[in-house]
Motif scaffolding. Sequence first.
Motif, PDB file in Angstrom:
ATOM      1  N   GLU A   1      -0.944   7.777  -7.074  1.00 40.49           N
ATOM      2  CA  GLU A   1      -1.641   8.989  -6.977  1.00 40.49           C
ATOM      3  C   GLU A   1      -2.303   9.101  -5.739  1.00 40.49           C
ATOM      4  OE1 GLU A   1      -1.139  11.130  -9.388  1.00 40.49           O
ATOM      5  OE2 GLU A   1       0.052   9.765 -10.305  1.00 40.49           O
ATOM      6  N   GLY A   2      -2.136   8.200  -4.656  1.00 40.09           N
ATOM      7  CA  GLY A   2      -2.695   8.283  -3.282  1.00 40.09           C
ATOM      8  C   GLY A   2      -2.541   9.275  -2.541  1.00 40.09           C
ATOM      9  N   GLU A   3      -3.086   9.389  -1.195  1.00 35.72           N
ATOM     10  CA  GLU A   3      -2.612  10.553  -0.185  1.00 35.72           C
ATOM     11  C   GLU A   3      -1.201  10.480   0.042  1.00 35.72           C
ATOM     12  OE1 GLU A   3      -3.814  11.694   4.238  1.00 35.72           O
ATOM     13  OE2 GLU A   3      -4.625   9.955   3.335  1.00 35.72           O
ATOM     14  N   ASP A   4      -0.725  11.517   0.167  1.00 31.98           N
ATOM     15  CA  ASP A   4       0.668  12.032   0.604  1.00 31.98           C
ATOM     16  C   ASP A   4       0.966  11.896   2.053  1.00 31.98           C
ATOM     17  OD1 ASP A   4       3.374  12.437   0.884  1.00 31.98           O
ATOM     18  OD2 ASP A   4       3.412  14.324   0.074  1.00 31.98           O
TER      19      ASP A   4
ATOM     20  N   ARG B   1       2.863   7.758  -0.564  1.00 30.11           N
ATOM     21  CA  ARG B   1       1.593   7.806  -1.017  1.00 30.11           C
ATOM     22  C   ARG B   1       0.920   6.509  -0.633  1.00 30.11           C
ATOM     23  NH1 ARG B   1       0.262  12.597  -3.670  1.00 30.11           N
ATOM     24  NH2 ARG B   1       1.858  13.537  -4.256  1.00 30.11           N
ATOM     25  N   LEU B   2      -0.300   6.502  -0.031  1.00 26.81           N
ATOM     26  CA  LEU B   2      -0.928   5.305   0.294  1.00 26.81           C
ATOM     27  C   LEU B   2      -1.901   4.816  -0.861  1.00 26.81           C
ATOM     28  CD1 LEU B   2      -1.775   6.001   4.044  1.00 26.81           C
ATOM     29  CD2 LEU B   2       0.089   4.443   2.882  1.00 26.81           C
ATOM     30  N   GLY B   3      -1.729   3.462  -1.150  1.00 24.26           N
ATOM     31  CA  GLY B   3      -2.792   3.102  -2.060  1.00 24.26           C
ATOM     32  C   GLY B   3      -2.457   3.144  -3.473  1.00 24.26           C
ATOM     33  N   GLY B   4      -1.620   3.837  -3.810  1.00 25.91           N
ATOM     34  CA  GLY B   4      -1.087   4.067  -5.267  1.00 25.91           C
ATOM     35  C   GLY B   4      -0.265   5.185  -5.526  1.00 25.91           C
TER      36      GLY B   4
ATOM     37  N   ASP C   1       1.031  -1.067  -0.073  1.00 24.54           N
ATOM     38  CA  ASP C   1       0.084  -0.241  -0.074  1.00 24.54           C
ATOM     39  C   ASP C   1       0.845   1.322  -0.078  1.00 24.54           C
ATOM     40  OD1 ASP C   1      -2.301  -1.457   0.109  1.00 24.54           O
ATOM     41  OD2 ASP C   1      -2.418  -1.525   2.310  1.00 24.54           O
TER      42      ASP C   1
ATOM     43  N   HIS D   1       3.560   3.657  -1.601  1.00 24.54           N
ATOM     44  CA  HIS D   1       4.188   3.884  -2.769  1.00 24.54           C
ATOM     45  C   HIS D   1       5.040   5.195  -2.606  1.00 24.54           C
ATOM     46  CE1 HIS D   1       1.846   1.275  -5.396  1.00 24.54           C
ATOM     47  NE2 HIS D   1       1.048   1.188  -4.463  1.00 24.54           N
TER      48      HIS D   1
END
Length: 421
Positions: free
Chosen positions: A207-210, A202-205, A184, A186
Amino acid sequence: MKLAVVGGGSTYTPELIDGFARLRDTLPIGELVLVDPAADRLDLVGGLARRIFDRQGHPGRITTTSDVDAGVADADAVLLQLRVGGQAARDQDETWPLECGCVGQETTGAGGLAKALRTVPVVLDIAERVRRANPDAWIIDFTNPVGIVTRALLQAGHKAVGLCNVAIGFQRKFAKLLDVAPGDVHLNHVGLNHLSWELGVRLGGPEGEDVLPKLLAEHGDAIADDLRLPRAVLDRLGVVPSYYLRYFYAHDEVVRELGTKPSRAAEVAKMEAELLAMYGDPSLNEKPALLAKRGGAFYSEAAVDLAASLLGDGGSPVQVVNTYNNGTLPFLADDAVIEVQARVDRTGATPLAVPELDPLYAGLVANVTAYEELALEAVLRGGRDRVFKALLAHPLIGQFEYADGLTDRLIAHNREHLAWA
């Protein structure tokens, strides 16, 4: 699927074997060949490797050989993990630069150039043998200095990708601190091999939340202790530098430290002797706990992931690797080798877009890239003057007197490995 590991007699290898065994669904290996000129070490490591496969029920066959041509024949991928000159040469790399007041380290500074001069010609010879055996085979380079070695391979037209365990180490540590699965996490990992920064987590990908600000706020002390840098440095930068940046950010402090204790090579040589004695125990069928202190943590997971993506569809689509810049960092030439997140598949590694790099980091990246270009010139064309220019260009040296003295010492300690000396 057939894989070959050149440098398979390394004490690192059981870490790699353990990963191959555990992750066999991701990378189904039918035959694994360990290649190494040191027959005594190869027998010990090969025996343990077979027992690890047997214990974990891996159906693949493990063979050993000192013949590179035989080992890489028909291989789908070849992993390179060489140390030309062994720990004795590393000990020199970590020692003689200190005589000039410069950091002694096997991949950074003058010691790193010495290692490149010894290593690249050997790697290029092996790569030509791989190409003759199977022009479609991928070469995965874990041999330091990874950036220079990978650039040499790519410039010679080989199908090669460079690999380092720094990024996956950060991923695993951050996942533990955040209490999430490693997959999870990145990283916005940007820079060169052994000269990189985590600009975002980043969480989840991708482009996820930093969550990097949260990570630094809640766990900054632990991260700083691990990097051996003051917490204030992380707070002021707002990023997480690779632990190799300590050689730049605290150079004089590191030089003083290194002058008061045995070299890391001496410590590793002692550890290797203990490990090899363990490997000779016929009842041992798993990697020993001592191996975790040897270095290379999570190397096996990173290697499996990369090989699986290059050879099929089993690996992660995005991984941190060393490959051609190709416009990713606009201030570098396309044929510079950078270490960033890339999309990896059967066609190779394509860097993902990265945010504009702050001049604080871009300047150092550009400087070290210029050094690496000059270093490769010295490797491929030889000559004292080219060695001197590469050393003068390195930001950890940069003074005429230091570069001159280091050049003489480098050549004196490596003459047997330099065809032109």
